[in-house]
Write an enzyme that holds these catalytic residues in place. Structure first.
Site, PDB file in Angstrom:
ATOM      1  N   LYS A 166       0.837  -1.204   0.000  1.00  0.00           N
ATOM      2  CA  LYS A 166       0.000   0.000   0.000  1.00  0.00           C
ATOM      3  C   LYS A 166       0.871   1.253   0.000  1.00  0.00           C
ATOM      4  O   LYS A 166       0.624   2.187  -0.749  1.00  0.00           O
ATOM      5  CB  LYS A 166      -0.915   0.022   1.228  1.00  0.00           C
ATOM      6  CG  LYS A 166      -1.974  -1.051   1.219  1.00  0.00           C
ATOM      7  CD  LYS A 166      -2.921  -0.944   2.404  1.00  0.00           C
ATOM      8  CE  LYS A 166      -2.246  -1.210   3.727  1.00  0.00           C
ATOM      9  NZ  LYS A 166      -1.673  -2.550   3.882  1.00  0.00           N
ATOM     10  N   GLY A 214      -4.515   1.694  14.161  1.00  0.00           N
ATOM     11  CA  GLY A 214      -4.931   1.369  12.809  1.00  0.00           C
ATOM     12  C   GLY A 214      -4.906   2.540  11.848  1.00  0.00           C
ATOM     13  O   GLY A 214      -4.934   2.348  10.637  1.00  0.00           O
TER      14      GLY A 214
END
Lengths: 772, 193
Positions: free
Chosen positions: A87, A398
């Site tokens: 990513k 997160g």
């Protein structure tokens, strides 16, 4: 055709020693990317933290002209030392999806119409004024994000709490980190990890608690694997409810039944005491024992409220409490064999081994999220394995700035940039720095996130501004909250970069700049603040979320509180914000230093980062003359808590006979609104699926790829079965990644939450399956 | 399988852009494997798998759904290279075999379709053969980050034809080739006065 270089050069008319690769095969262009016209072929590199998870990898963004064209890992950033994940390596492509929102839109007769930015901002300010006049200040709300930059969250808090005077400020980190915060506050009285990523190189044992790091925090996972390879005697235990990539890489995978991690953690403590592996010197000097309320509920009803009442207990009382958690008894509850429990206890208990515990959503999205954090801290406290290099209970985040923006700036209903609204001194400090009357700041918190969306549904909230997040995919029990947002006389403003199910319910959409199209700061999991410059211009009318709020604040008459110019506002906001943290416990680096370095850890005291808090050797905030000082609590101690095992809010029964567990995959980040627009990531993971245990699939008569309907008491979704795919749930559980807006699994999940943290549990509810 | 670390015992690791890797690889790889020229990879197929110069390539072949974190499976072919019968191809050798969580950066392609169209553009790949003088050794046009092991990519059957060296029997690559990053502005020497 087999080619060698000599034959090849002969075939490619090589008149010049300089041959552009693109001209080697005339007429054929490389399929991997479109080549920028008129570019010099040269790149300049600028540092930024990665846009995605809370690891906070340093990246270098390669710029050609006014476009971001490449990425490499920042070798100067101690987090990732030059490595990224798939990513991060493709992150800059998230800027260039063709459906980027470039103009403001307002709803007229049910249709979204493009308007100039000023018109949209005027409308927002007018609507806010009108709503406050009609329904009171607590009828307007801001719902932000752990992806907000620090200045974004700071101006939101200043406008809503300081100027308007409502505590209706929440952020999606409530769904992500709230239990981590209440865990820290109840055990240590001060938020965020005591250790740092450097612990990975020092630890001998890693226990991951419900945490698939190989996919969710891959760069840190690789750091762990590299350490195991180098040191040879490193052990990795994957303690989880489902078998994943992390289980494959671990030395041992131990599966437990949902919610029984509470019982296992207590059993580990039972064993540590039974075998006298307690570090008595540490425990006597630095800990005290406590208990709180039990049978604390699940928050599924409106207006649910809960306040814990801590009581002091003795070590003997704590030991008596643990008698219910012998490994043999816990084996029956948890499905973890007594032998495995004793093995885990022996790893924690061995005085020669340094132990790191990692966790993230498994322990946070848990109806007893605060308790399970307390219990894992108990293990580290009883053995004294804390706040020293390699001994580290570590709560991962997160989102890139869940720590920086939500936890440190305090963009939650009860919080302020320093302290809480309930505390008079904290209100006075905020009022002074914000230049507002102290009476502006309401001493009573209003709604946590779930209750805020319930209030929107009920009509207690009429106006909501949503920035940098996608609640119409992520709210649990989604049907109720979408219907609520769509009710008449609700006004929803959404600032975002791409169309999402949340922009679909908006009355105004503001086009936002994304990541390095604006200047800002993030704060990662290890207390590291990371600055990034505006590296490329944003497209069209896009505006930073901070500036959007400033524009509206000025329209509401708060020019005095938001005086900054567009060329200086980030630096000015940072220096104002930093005043809140002016103490050795939280001092932050100057704006100039943040610009220079690839992240700086706080507390930043006398020019030095604090890597291990509460340890006098490393932390200048500790009282001199002691080895550790847990200064977060008034008694200077870390608190060990007696917290029982209690089951999930909804467990499988005769009718709804499966657990539903939800989560992520490595390719996609959160609701996929960015990562699905990155070709490599979408191509690799085009749609969501439901993982079913092979034996359950056989019972259902479902083969891989066949459609299955997942039904709960709240909703249903039909999607393809994945058998022996990315992960394998145990019998009686299914797992669904939530990134795919075409399969809204949160219409199925339950809005039960931890009564202490108010964070919902996305990992446990009951469903049944039908073959379609 | 990955290569064992082989440098002189008790020396520091990871300095000089992982320069030790070149010597290890040279030592470990049979001459026949470094001099092979039977492969079919070209720069064209090389860049087809990438999004910009230096991006991690996609996995171009099928991998089963269940294929997951077991790195031995990737490195059994890509650790040392060799011929694969099922794909009728020589496996390219990874220049960073010390990283074992392969899917962290390399993902396969399960669909050709995009979620939405993209405006993504990047620069041209670096020029080849930029010898400073006729016949002088060309500089290294890319950064050494994650690509320190010259022999892995520039020798043998799996090497991309255009960048394969013809003197693989020499094992001290950076004796003649020095980095001069083609995609970054060139720094000329100017004297401090």
């Amino acid at each position: 055709m087999k080619l060698n270089r000599r034959a090849f050069i002969k075939s490619a008319a090589a008149g010049s020693a300089i041959v552009a690769a693109g001209s080697i095969f005339p007429g054929i262009s490389f399929a991997g990317w479109q080549q920028q016209e008129g570019a010099s072929g040269q790149i300049s590199w600028q540092k930024a933290p990665c846009r995605f998870c809370g690891t906070g990898c340093g990246v270098l963004v390669g710029v050609s002209g006014d476009r971001a064209v490449a990425v490499k890992g920042d070798p100067n950033c101690s987090v990732n030392k030059g490595l990224c994940c798939v990513k991060g390596f493709h992150s800059v492509q998230a800027l260039y999806g063709k459906d980027r929102i470039k103009k403001a839109q307002v709803r007229r007769n049910g249709k979204m119409v493009e308007v100039p930015m000023t018109e949209a901002l005027d409308l927002i300010a007018a609507k806010m004024k009108e709503t406050i006049e009609k329904h009171g200040k607590d009828s307007v709300a801001m719902y932000g994000s752990g992806q907000w930059t620090i200045p974004d969250g700071y101006v939101a808090s200043k406008l809503f709490k300081g100027c308007i005077g409502t505590n209706n400020v929440e952020a999606n980190a409530r769904l992500c980190m709230a239990s981590a915060v209440t865990g820290f506050m109840t055990s240590f009285g001060i938020d965020e990890p005591m250790g740092c990523y450097e612990d990975i190189e020092h630890a001998d044992v890693f226990v991951t608690w419900g945490n698939n790091m190989a996919e969710m925090h891959p760069v840190l996972f690789s750091r762990m694997l590299a350490s195991r390879k180098r040191k040879k005697n490193v052990t990795i235990i994957d303690f989880a409810t489902r078998t994943t990539r992390s289980s494959q890489a671990a030395d041992k995978s131990i599966l437990f039944k949902p919610s029984t991690d509470l019982a296992v953690a207590n059993a580990i403590c039972y064993e540590i005491i039974r075998n006298d592996w307690v570090n008595w010197d540490f425990v006597k000097k630095h800990t005290t024992f406590h208990k709180g309320k039990t049978n604390i509920g699940y928050g599924t009803e409106d207006h649910f409220s809960f306040t814990d009442v801590p009581e002091d207990i003795s070590f003997e009382q704590y030991k008596t409490f643990l008698a219910d958690y012998t490994p043999e008894k816990v084996e029956k509850i948890s499905g973890v064999s007594a032998k495995d429990i004793k093995y885990m206890a022996s790893l924690y208990g061995d005085p020669t081994k340094k132990v790191m515990s990692f966790w993230c959503m498994g322990m946070n999205q848990h109806v007893r999220g605060t308790w399970i954090q307390n219990l894992v801290y108990n293990i580290h406290l009883l053995t004294g394995k804390i706040s020293t290099p390699g001994n580290s209970p570590f709560s991962l985040t997160g989102q890139p700035s869940a720590c920086g923006t939500v936890r440190e700036v305090g963009t939650l209903t009860h919080a302020l940039p320093h302290g809480v609204v309930m505390n008079e001194h904290d209100r006075e400090m905020a009022a002074k720095i914000w230049d507002v009357p102290v009476t502006n700041i309401d001493p009573k918190p209003t709604y946590h996130t779930v209750e805020m969306f319930r209030a929107l549904d009920r009509g207690d909230i009429r106006f909501m501004w949503i920035q940098v997040t996608n609640p119409m995919v992520t709210m649990p029990n989604l049907n109720r909250y979408r219907n609520g947002a769509l009710k008449d006389d609700r006004f929803i403003v959404v600032s975002d970069v791409y169309p999402t199910p949340t922009t679909a319910v908006a009355d105004v959409i503001l086009p936002a700049t994304l990541w390095v199209e604006q200047e800002g700061m993030f704060g990662n999991s290890e207390r590291r603040t990371q600055h990034f410059d505006r590296i490329v211009p944003g497209p069209g009318d896009t505006m930073s979320d901070t500036w959007q709020i400033i524009e509206v604040a000025r329209r509401l008459g708060f020019q005095k509180q938001f005086p900054w110019g567009e060329d200086e506002y980030i630096g000015k906001i940072w220096e104002e914000y930093r005043r809140f943290h002016d103490s050795p416990k939280h001092n932050m680096a100057s704006y100039e230093m943040l610009k220079e370095r690839s992240g700086v850890q706080w507390p930043f005291v006398n020019g030095k980062e604090t890597r291990w808090r509460f340890n006098t050797k490393h932390d200048p905030a500790c009282k001199p003359g002691t080895d550790f000082d847990f200064y977060g609590k008034k008694d200077g101690k870390a608190w060990i808590w007696a917290r029982p095992y209690e089951p999930a809010a909804e467990s499988p029964d005769q009718e709804y006979n499966f657990w539903l567990n939800t989560g992520r995959v490595i390719e996609h980040w959160h609701t996929g609104s960015m990562t699905r627009r990155i070709p490599v990531l979408h191509n690799a993971m085009p749609e969501s699926y439901v993982e079913i245990n092979p034996e359950d699939a056989a019972d259902l008569g479902v083969v891989n790829g066949e459609k299955v309907k997942i039904i709960s008491r709240r909703g249903s979704v039909t999607m393809k079965a994945s058998i022996n795919g990315r992960g394998v749930p145990p019998r009686g559980m299914v797992f669904v990644p939530f990134f795919d807006e075409s399969y809204l699994i949160n219409e199925v999940t339950l809005d039960a939450f931890c009564p202490i943290s108010k964070q919902p549990d996305y990992k446990k509810c009951a469903v049944r399956l039908e073959k379609v | 399988m990955a290569l064992p670390a082989k440098g002189a015992p008790d020396i520091a690791q990871g300095f000089d852009s992982g320069g030790e890797k070149i010597f290890n690889r040279f030592n470990e790889t049979p001459l026949a494997a470094t001099t092979g020229t039977d492969g079919t990879r070209t720069l064209n197929t090389y860049y087809e798998l990438r999004q910009y110069p230096g991006s991690p390539p996609r996995v171009p072949h099928d991998v089963p759904d269940s294929f997951s974190g077991d790195t031995l499976k990737c490195l059994s072919c890509h650790g040392r290279g060799g011929y694969d019968v099922t794909l009728d191809a020589y496996a390219p050798v990874t220049p960073h075999h010390e990283y074992e969580n392969c899917f962290q950066c390399h993902v396969p392609r399960r669909t050709e379709k995009l979620f939405v169209e993209t405006d993504w553009q990047s620069i041209n790949p670096p020029l080849l053969g930029r010898s400073e003088m006729g016949g002088s050794p060309p500089p290294i046009p890319h950064t050494l980050q994650l690509r320190e092991d010259c022999i892995a990519c520039h020798t043998g059957n799996a090497a991309v034809a255009e960048i394969r060296v013809e003197h693989a029997s020499r094992g001290n690559c950076r004796q003649c080739h020095v980095p001069m990053i083609a995609t970054e502005p060139r720094k000329e020497f100017t004297r401090n006065k």
